[in-house]
Write a protein that holds these residues in place. Structure first.
Motif, PDB file in Angstrom:
ATOM      1  N   GLU A   1       5.827  20.875 -26.161  1.00  0.00           N
ATOM      2  CA  GLU A   1       6.021  21.018 -25.545  1.00  0.00           C
ATOM      3  C   GLU A   1       4.288  21.230 -24.658  1.00  0.00           C
ATOM      4  O   GLU A   1       4.626  22.532 -25.078  1.00  0.00           O
ATOM      5  CB  GLU A   1       6.346  20.374 -24.453  1.00  0.00           C
ATOM      6  N   LEU A   2       3.433  20.689 -24.503  1.00  0.00           N
ATOM      7  CA  LEU A   2       2.245  21.408 -23.477  1.00  0.00           C
ATOM      8  C   LEU A   2       2.343  21.423 -22.301  1.00  0.00           C
ATOM      9  O   LEU A   2       1.526  22.689 -21.914  1.00  0.00           O
ATOM     10  CB  LEU A   2       0.998  20.874 -23.894  1.00  0.00           C
ATOM     11  N   ALA A   3       2.766  20.815 -21.882  1.00  0.00           N
ATOM     12  CA  ALA A   3       2.853  20.509 -20.214  1.00  0.00           C
ATOM     13  C   ALA A   3       4.035  20.952 -19.760  1.00  0.00           C
ATOM     14  O   ALA A   3       4.972  19.854 -19.297  1.00  0.00           O
ATOM     15  CB  ALA A   3       1.509  19.594 -19.432  1.00  0.00           C
ATOM     16  N   PRO A   4       5.187  21.735 -18.963  1.00  0.00           N
ATOM     17  CA  PRO A   4       4.355  23.558 -19.505  1.00  0.00           C
ATOM     18  C   PRO A   4       4.931  23.724 -21.038  1.00  0.00           C
ATOM     19  O   PRO A   4       5.328  23.047 -21.991  1.00  0.00           O
ATOM     20  CB  PRO A   4       5.893  24.099 -18.292  1.00  0.00           C
TER      21      PRO A   4
ATOM     22  N   LEU B   1       1.736  33.124 -31.886  1.00  0.00           N
ATOM     23  CA  LEU B   1       1.804  32.037 -31.379  1.00  0.00           C
ATOM     24  C   LEU B   1       0.773  31.254 -30.396  1.00  0.00           C
ATOM     25  O   LEU B   1       0.597  32.267 -29.275  1.00  0.00           O
ATOM     26  CB  LEU B   1       3.521  31.430 -30.460  1.00  0.00           C
ATOM     27  N   HIS B   2      -0.300  30.675 -30.301  1.00  0.00           N
ATOM     28  CA  HIS B   2      -1.381  30.637 -29.786  1.00  0.00           C
ATOM     29  C   HIS B   2      -0.899  29.385 -28.397  1.00  0.00           C
ATOM     30  O   HIS B   2      -0.876  28.828 -29.581  1.00  0.00           O
ATOM     31  CB  HIS B   2      -2.654  30.719 -30.736  1.00  0.00           C
ATOM     32  N   VAL B   3      -1.412  29.617 -27.425  1.00  0.00           N
ATOM     33  CA  VAL B   3      -1.188  28.592 -26.624  1.00  0.00           C
ATOM     34  C   VAL B   3      -2.160  28.387 -25.294  1.00  0.00           C
ATOM     35  O   VAL B   3      -2.583  29.717 -24.999  1.00  0.00           O
ATOM     36  CB  VAL B   3       0.096  28.893 -25.917  1.00  0.00           C
ATOM     37  N   TYR B   4      -3.071  27.392 -25.676  1.00  0.00           N
ATOM     38  CA  TYR B   4      -4.054  26.581 -24.699  1.00  0.00           C
ATOM     39  C   TYR B   4      -3.546  25.751 -24.174  1.00  0.00           C
ATOM     40  O   TYR B   4      -2.324  25.003 -24.028  1.00  0.00           O
ATOM     41  CB  TYR B   4      -5.019  26.634 -25.974  1.00  0.00           C
TER      42      TYR B   4
ATOM     43  N   ASP C   1      -4.093  22.189 -24.433  1.00  0.00           N
ATOM     44  CA  ASP C   1      -4.728  21.504 -24.790  1.00  0.00           C
ATOM     45  C   ASP C   1      -4.126  21.218 -26.404  1.00  0.00           C
ATOM     46  O   ASP C   1      -4.249  20.762 -27.294  1.00  0.00           O
ATOM     47  CB  ASP C   1      -6.224  20.494 -24.548  1.00  0.00           C
ATOM     48  N   GLN C   2      -3.446  22.711 -26.632  1.00  0.00           N
ATOM     49  CA  GLN C   2      -3.375  23.256 -27.834  1.00  0.00           C
ATOM     50  C   GLN C   2      -1.916  23.617 -28.194  1.00  0.00           C
ATOM     51  O   GLN C   2      -2.361  24.781 -27.351  1.00  0.00           O
ATOM     52  CB  GLN C   2      -4.186  23.524 -29.180  1.00  0.00           C
ATOM     53  N   ILE C   3      -1.680  24.061 -29.466  1.00  0.00           N
ATOM     54  CA  ILE C   3      -0.655  25.209 -29.144  1.00  0.00           C
ATOM     55  C   ILE C   3      -0.602  25.357 -31.005  1.00  0.00           C
ATOM     56  O   ILE C   3      -0.062  24.242 -31.485  1.00  0.00           O
ATOM     57  CB  ILE C   3       0.872  24.703 -29.287  1.00  0.00           C
ATOM     58  N   TRP C   4      -0.459  26.127 -31.564  1.00  0.00           N
ATOM     59  CA  TRP C   4      -0.708  26.655 -32.951  1.00  0.00           C
ATOM     60  C   TRP C   4       0.321  28.039 -33.556  1.00  0.00           C
ATOM     61  O   TRP C   4      -0.010  28.902 -33.206  1.00  0.00           O
ATOM     62  CB  TRP C   4      -2.392  26.564 -33.563  1.00  0.00           C
ATOM     63  N   ALA C   5       0.077  28.407 -35.019  1.00  0.00           N
ATOM     64  CA  ALA C   5       0.467  29.363 -35.485  1.00  0.00           C
ATOM     65  C   ALA C   5      -0.106  29.256 -36.821  1.00  0.00           C
ATOM     66  O   ALA C   5       0.344  27.797 -37.072  1.00  0.00           O
ATOM     67  CB  ALA C   5       2.254  29.654 -35.532  1.00  0.00           C
ATOM     68  N   ALA C   6       0.337  30.216 -37.384  1.00  0.00           N
ATOM     69  CA  ALA C   6      -0.790  30.476 -38.804  1.00  0.00           C
ATOM     70  C   ALA C   6      -0.466  31.572 -39.217  1.00  0.00           C
ATOM     71  O   ALA C   6      -0.382  33.784 -38.756  1.00  0.00           O
ATOM     72  CB  ALA C   6      -2.058  30.135 -38.554  1.00  0.00           C
ATOM     73  N   TYR C   7       0.114  32.116 -40.441  1.00  0.00           N
ATOM     74  CA  TYR C   7       0.057  33.716 -41.286  1.00  0.00           C
ATOM     75  C   TYR C   7       1.004  34.801 -40.481  1.00  0.00           C
ATOM     76  O   TYR C   7       0.996  35.578 -41.192  1.00  0.00           O
ATOM     77  CB  TYR C   7      -1.283  34.169 -41.167  1.00  0.00           C
ATOM     78  N   ASN C   8       1.800  34.165 -39.322  1.00  0.00           N
ATOM     79  CA  ASN C   8       2.767  35.392 -38.929  1.00  0.00           C
ATOM     80  C   ASN C   8       3.759  34.094 -38.385  1.00  0.00           C
ATOM     81  O   ASN C   8       4.796  34.259 -37.608  1.00  0.00           O
ATOM     82  CB  ASN C   8       2.598  35.725 -37.280  1.00  0.00           C
TER      83      ASN C   8
END
Length: 186
Positions: free
Chosen positions: A13-16, A93-96, A98-105
């Motif tokens: 979910e993005l909001a929240p 975990l990268h949370v903005y 308009d986006q959530i993403w994760a890589a290399y961890n």
């Protein structure tokens, strides 16, 4: 511990912002083991079970220790079923807005072994609001549309180091570039 397959479902979910997950890890050991240690960076583990029993577990900084009902013998396969929540403020975990993403961890979003020598396949499904794009490691064999959400599946058949696993959910445009001499595999 050798993890040979990850089957993971993320509910994003993005909001929240929130990420909850379930998964099954198929693993074996090279030496008799009464407990299994996995990398699980700040994950909030809610339950762990084998195919028959709930298992006792302990979360430690960056690690998850699962106590087995009976010792696991070398070469014997074990399917661990887990349920967890990913803290949206976790490192990796990268949370903005308009986006959530994760890589290399990967241990920041799923329990695994973060050993470069580790090789495993991945079956990943991601449930996200329909207005967002979803991409992840592996080929995308299907999308299931529901009322206001989509479930997208990704399959990585070649055993790969889990630190290469990634996903992104967000508002972005998708472009395709065809390269001469490169066959596109669907």
């Amino acid at each position: 511990v050798d993890v040979s397959h990850h089957q993971v479902h993320l509910d994003v979910e993005l909001a929240p912002a929130s990420v909850s997950a379930t998964g099954t890890l198929t693993l074996s050991v090279q030496q008799r083991a009464e407990a299994i240690w996995l990398d699980a960076q700040a994950l909030e583990i809610q339950s762990v079970a084998d195919l028959q029993n709930a298992l006792t577990f302990e979360s430690q900084p960056n690690r998850l220790c699962v106590r087995l009902q009976k010792p696991l013998e070398p070469g014997e396969l074990l399917n661990l079923q887990l349920r967890w929540r990913v803290p949206v403020n976790s490192r990796g975990l990268h949370v903005y807005p308009d986006q959530i993403w994760a890589a290399y961890n990967t241990p920041a979003w799923m329990p695994t072994r973060q050993d470069p020598a580790q090789r495993a396949t991945l079956a990943l499904t991601v449930k996200a609001p329909a207005e967002f794009q979803v991409q992840a490691s592996g080929r995308a064999p299907f999308i299931r549309h529901a009322m206001s959400t989509d479930v997208r599946a990704f399959q990585l058949d070649r055993p790969s180091p889990p630190f290469l696993y990634a996903f992104v959910v967000g508002k972005f445009e998708v472009a395709q570039v065809d390269l001469p001499g490169v066959d596109k595999k669907d």
